[in-house]
Write a protein that holds these residues in place. Sequence first.
Motif, mmCIF file in Angstrom:
data_model
loop_
_atom_site.group_PDB
_atom_site.id
_atom_site.type_symbol
_atom_site.label_atom_id
_atom_site.label_comp_id
_atom_site.label_asym_id
_atom_site.label_seq_id
_atom_site.Cartn_x
_atom_site.Cartn_y
_atom_site.Cartn_z
ATOM 1 N N GLY A 171 -21.161 4.029 -24.198
ATOM 2 C CA GLY A 171 -19.885 4.589 -23.619
ATOM 3 C C GLY A 171 -18.805 3.872 -23.808
ATOM 4 N N GLY A 172 -18.009 3.739 -22.944
ATOM 5 C CA GLY A 172 -16.581 2.815 -22.799
ATOM 6 C C GLY A 172 -15.638 3.700 -23.039
ATOM 7 N N ASN A 173 -14.713 3.144 -23.964
ATOM 8 C CA ASN A 173 -13.433 3.696 -24.230
ATOM 9 C C ASN A 173 -13.504 4.458 -25.486
ATOM 10 N N MET A 174 -14.014 5.630 -25.230
ATOM 11 C CA MET A 174 -14.600 6.678 -26.425
ATOM 12 C C MET A 174 -13.217 7.543 -26.620
ATOM 13 N N ASP A 175 -12.291 7.814 -25.744
ATOM 14 C CA ASP A 175 -11.062 8.625 -25.931
ATOM 15 C C ASP A 175 -11.127 10.032 -26.467
ATOM 16 N N THR A 176 -12.313 10.603 -25.960
ATOM 17 C CA THR A 176 -12.642 11.993 -26.503
ATOM 18 C C THR A 176 -11.915 12.801 -25.690
ATOM 19 N N PRO A 177 -11.268 13.923 -25.879
ATOM 20 C CA PRO A 177 -10.573 14.864 -25.056
ATOM 21 C C PRO A 177 -11.642 15.938 -24.547
ATOM 22 N N GLU A 178 -13.070 15.828 -25.075
ATOM 23 C CA GLU A 178 -14.115 16.482 -24.505
ATOM 24 C C GLU A 178 -14.637 16.033 -23.167
ATOM 25 N N MET A 179 -14.191 14.941 -22.730
ATOM 26 C CA MET A 179 -14.569 14.157 -21.452
ATOM 27 C C MET A 179 -13.735 14.895 -20.409
ATOM 28 N N ARG A 180 -13.729 15.928 -19.968
ATOM 29 C CA ARG A 180 -12.777 16.599 -19.148
ATOM 30 C C ARG A 180 -13.789 17.566 -17.869
ATOM 31 N N THR A 181 -12.690 18.107 -17.196
ATOM 32 C CA THR A 181 -13.348 18.966 -16.025
ATOM 33 C C THR A 181 -14.274 20.050 -16.797
ATOM 34 N N GLY A 182 -15.562 20.003 -16.329
ATOM 35 C CA GLY A 182 -16.536 21.186 -16.762
ATOM 36 C C GLY A 182 -17.655 20.541 -17.553
ATOM 37 N N SER A 183 -17.371 19.207 -17.915
ATOM 38 C CA SER A 183 -18.431 18.542 -18.974
ATOM 39 C C SER A 183 -19.323 17.713 -18.249
ATOM 40 N N THR A 184 -20.474 17.535 -18.820
ATOM 41 C CA THR A 184 -21.429 16.571 -18.361
ATOM 42 C C THR A 184 -21.814 15.743 -19.328
ATOM 43 N N CYS A 185 -21.747 14.576 -19.117
ATOM 44 C CA CYS A 185 -21.916 13.413 -19.934
ATOM 45 C C CYS A 185 -23.263 12.671 -19.521
#
Length: 331
Positions: A171-185
């Motif tokens: 993981g780390g500094n992926m900087d994807t806008p997909e890492m937002r409210t409602g997402s599961t990583c």
Amino acid sequence: MIEFRPTVEQYGWTFGGTEPIRRVRPGTVMQLWTDDAFAGRLRRADDRPSQLLDIRYTNPQTGPFYVEGAEVGDTLALHFVSITPSRDWGVSTTLPLFGALTGTTRTATLQDPLPELTWVYEINQEKEIVTFAARDSEHRIDLPLEPMLGTVGLAPALKEVRSTAVPDYFGGNMDTPEMRTGSTCYLGVNVEGALFSVGDGHARQGEGETCGVAVETAMDVTLIVELIKGGAPAWPRIEDDENLMVVGSGRPLDDAWRVAQVDMVGWLQELLSMGKMDAYQLLTQISKSPIANMVDPNFSAVVKVAKDVLPGIQAYGGMHAHLRQLAGALH
């Protein structure tokens, strides 16, 4: 439920090499605060990063947290119930020898570095807007507020210690806008306890993070921690209500894209019980491939597959739907 706001002395500056600050059980709801990438040191348009920052201490992390029962080879699931700015301002900059459209220390040129500049953005949560104000004209443009986390990661394997600037398999500094409210990583556990950290909040960011710096701001983050025994993915995976995603990181960009594609081929094999070549062919016809960032020591690329073309699939036994239900009960 655990509430935690770190002091400056408790900030994490690496993935790995840091003792956990709390132990948590799977199923725990956590309310966290994360500082911005510059730890609040840049606040005005005349602030200069070279005068105020030590590059070793950027992207401060809230964590790491030790997850009880997490063992090497397990899968950690982090569901983001809410990610909201805790300030009414954010900052962005251009930094010498950093960014996608300039010479860098890794892509050396004889051109002079771009100028070192700072922009301050107004954040209006009630109106859900972020206001861009040009430096050399009177232009002001209201943009949608789209909060996200730039860094979500675990401790790497083999006792490695990695900078919070670097994205990789952990993981780390992926900087994807997909890492937002409602997402599961979903992240593969590399050490006992997983040791996860989060940070680097962005009020918004375009895909690619072209100049290398989004609208950086502090965040209030509510998340749910869950543990799936076994099944560790090779690369970070994200699921939301519409898509399955894999984030690959590396350099050059085509290698980052390839590792994400290969992991998605494997995921489709698991979900659909099909052969590798069939999964490869199917992915070719249904995938989207946004760039997350093209500015870190490693680049990050995302591959997305819409769930509506794969009716009835249940990733990780329906974990995302389960966590969405739990998140709904918190409101």
